[in-house]
Scaffold this motif. Sequence first.
Motif, PDB file in Angstrom:
ATOM      1  N   VAL A 147     -29.472  61.706 -22.861  1.00 10.02           N
ATOM      2  CA  VAL A 147     -28.829  60.240 -22.380  1.00 10.02           C
ATOM      3  C   VAL A 147     -28.121  59.945 -21.919  1.00 10.02           C
ATOM      4  CG1 VAL A 147     -28.780  57.496 -22.315  1.00 10.02           C
ATOM      5  CG2 VAL A 147     -31.436  58.837 -22.505  1.00 10.02           C
ATOM      6  N   GLU A 148     -27.205  60.228 -22.829  1.00 10.54           N
ATOM      7  CA  GLU A 148     -25.439  60.249 -22.908  1.00 10.54           C
ATOM      8  C   GLU A 148     -25.113  61.160 -21.901  1.00 10.54           C
ATOM      9  OE1 GLU A 148     -21.887  59.240 -23.347  1.00 10.54           O
ATOM     10  OE2 GLU A 148     -23.476  57.965 -24.583  1.00 10.54           O
ATOM     11  N   CYS A 149     -25.657  62.570 -21.907  1.00 13.83           N
ATOM     12  CA  CYS A 149     -24.926  63.313 -20.578  1.00 13.83           C
ATOM     13  C   CYS A 149     -25.327  62.178 -19.606  1.00 13.83           C
ATOM     14  CB  CYS A 149     -25.781  64.819 -20.397  1.00 13.83           C
ATOM     15  SG  CYS A 149     -25.419  65.499 -22.372  1.00 13.83           S
ATOM     16  N   MET A 150     -26.195  61.871 -18.963  1.00 15.51           N
ATOM     17  CA  MET A 150     -26.765  61.167 -17.776  1.00 15.51           C
ATOM     18  C   MET A 150     -24.799  60.145 -17.246  1.00 15.51           C
ATOM     19  SD  MET A 150     -30.742  60.354 -17.939  1.00 15.51           S
ATOM     20  CE  MET A 150     -32.623  61.366 -18.593  1.00 15.51           C
ATOM     21  N   LYS A 151     -25.699  59.388 -18.803  1.00 16.57           N
ATOM     22  CA  LYS A 151     -24.365  58.183 -18.749  1.00 16.57           C
ATOM     23  C   LYS A 151     -23.393  59.092 -18.446  1.00 16.57           C
ATOM     24  CE  LYS A 151     -22.587  54.433 -20.791  1.00 16.57           C
ATOM     25  NZ  LYS A 151     -22.393  53.292 -22.725  1.00 16.57           N
ATOM     26  N   GLN A 152     -22.564  60.080 -18.733  1.00 16.13           N
ATOM     27  CA  GLN A 152     -21.234  60.701 -18.468  1.00 16.13           C
ATOM     28  C   GLN A 152     -21.197  61.385 -17.122  1.00 16.13           C
ATOM     29  OE1 GLN A 152     -20.245  63.505 -21.408  1.00 16.13           O
ATOM     30  NE2 GLN A 152     -19.745  62.422 -22.166  1.00 16.13           N
ATOM     31  N   SER A 153     -22.935  61.388 -16.401  1.00 14.89           N
ATOM     32  CA  SER A 153     -22.504  61.907 -15.596  1.00 14.89           C
ATOM     33  C   SER A 153     -22.315  60.871 -13.777  1.00 14.89           C
ATOM     34  CB  SER A 153     -24.331  63.138 -14.940  1.00 14.89           C
ATOM     35  OG  SER A 153     -23.584  64.397 -15.475  1.00 14.89           O
TER      36      SER A 153
END
Length: 542
Positions: free
Chosen positions: A8-14
Motif C-alpha cells: 500500500v505504501e508503494c501504491m501511495k508513492q505511485s
Amino acid sequence: MTAASAIVECMKQSEIQKVFCVPGESYLPVLDALYDEQSIQLISARHEGAAAFMAEGYAKATLKPGVVLATRAVGGSNLTIGVHTAYQDSTPMVVFLGQVSRKFRGREGFQEVDLDRYFQPITKWAVEITDPERTPEIVSRAFRIAQSGRPGPVVVSLPEDVLPVKALMQFGPKLVPPRPAPSKQEMNQVKALLLEAKKPIIIAGGGIKSAQAEKLLIDFAEKNKLPVLAAFRRHDVFPNQNKYYAGHLGLGTPKEILETVREADVVFALGTRLSEVTTQDYTIINSGQKLIHIDIDYDTIGKVYTPEVGIVADAKEALRLLNELSMPVNWEDWTLARRQTFEKVTDLATLQDEVINREVIEILKDKLPNDALLTNDAGNFAGWLHQFYMFKEKHTYIGPTSGAMGYGMPAALGAKLAFPTKQVVSLSGDGGFMMTVQELETAVRYHIPIICLVFNNNMYGTIRMHQEVHYPEKVIGTDLGQVSFKDLAISMGADGYAVESPEEFASAFDKALIKNKIAVIEIMTEKEQISVSQTITGLRGK
C-alpha cells in the motif's frame, strides 16, 4: 511494517488514488492496510473481469497505472480479459493476486495455479513475492515496468503467508519514466524522406496519448499541412473537426478513407504498433511506400513493416524536435482533398436509411459538450459511433483495441472516477452489456453517474454478420432472448428507459443528463440493419 502495508505504501508513492477489486480471503492483509490509508479509495466490484475493465478505463483516462486486486486462480482467471485488454491496448496496469501459502505450493493447494507462469504471455512482467523484505523492491519495479517504454500490465502474485510478515522495508525514489528522444541524425533522415514526399500521411496511435503529445501533433500537422489519420480506437488523438484530420482506421472504415493510405507515398507512423485492424489485415501499406516509424518500444519497430527510418523515442520528445524542422514543401492541396473525402463519407445526412442508430449519434453530437467522454463495447453498433461522431478534444474517447466484449460500461465507470465533472456515456450492444451488467449495482453503490446506451437487437450482431457472409441463412448460436434492460436497471437502483424512436431517445437522454444519476437507456433496434453499410437481406443476396 508488514509486506501488505509495504504494498500500500508503494501504491501511495505511485500516487494511486483508486484501487479496484473483488475481495478475497487470500489477500485480506492488503485490504486491511488499504482500510488504514485514507488517500486511496477502494472500489469493490461484482466480478473480477469488470473490476479489471474499470481499472483499465481509469488508467486510460488518468494516464496512471490502474490497480486491481483479486484472489488466487479463480479471481485471477476472471480478470484475465482485463489484463489482455491492457496488454493489447498498451495501458499501464498493476494487478495484485492472492496466492496460496508458500508451504502449500506444488501440492495443488486450494485454488492454486502458477500465476506468474499463467500470466506471462499477456503481461510485461509476472512475478511472485517470496521474501517479505523484498516487497518494496518488487512492487516498485512493477509500477516502473507498467509505465516505462510501451505501457502495459504487470501481475504480482502474493502468497498468503508473506503478507502479514513484518520486515524492515526500504523504499526507493519516486519513478520518473524515461523519455528517449531521437538523435540529430535520425531527425535528418526523417526530414530527407519528407522532403521527397508528394503525398505523405501521419498515422497517430496511442503513443501520442500516453506521452500527452496531442498539442504537439496538432502543431506539427498544421505547420506542415499534413493529413492525420487516427489508429484503431484512438479517435481523440487528433481533433476530428481540424481541417487536417483525414479519418479513423478501424473496423468497417469506408474505402474512400482507406484510399488515403493506399495513395500515400510516405507513411509516418507515430506511436502506433500498426495493428491488424489499423492496417486492415496488414494490407493497406505496401512495399512501394516509404515508412517512417517512431515508437517508444524497440520491439514494435519493424515488427509488422520494415521501416525506411525506425526510431525508438517518446512521441512527445520526437514531436518537439520535429516541430523544429524547416520543410519548405506545400502538401496542402493533397491534405485538403483527403479532408474533403473524409467529410463526404462521415456526413450523417448522406445516410438515407431510417435506422435509429444514426439518429442517436446525431443527438449525441447535438447535446453533448465537447469534453464529454465516450466509451464503447465491442460490436457492430460501434460502427455508427466510429464513423459519424466527432471527437473534438483530447481525453474524450476510451475503447478496447482488443475488441473485448463487456468493456464499455465498466470502463466508463473507471473513466468517470477519473473525471468526476465530465459527462461520461457508454455505448454497448445487448450481448456485451449483459456480460458486465452486474456493475450497475457497483455504480449505484458508489454514486458513479454515467449514462449507458444499450442497442438491443436480441442477437450477437457482429457474429451474425460473419455467419451470414460465410454460411447464409444457417443461423445458429447468435439469437438471444428478451431482456428488459430498463427493468433490470431499475431493479438495481439505477434509472431505466426503453425507447423505440429518435424522439423518445432524445427525451430520455435529456432526462438522464439533468438527473446526474446512473442511467440505462435501452434502444430497441431491428436485426435487419446489421451494420452501417450492410443488411441481412443484402448479405444473403451476395
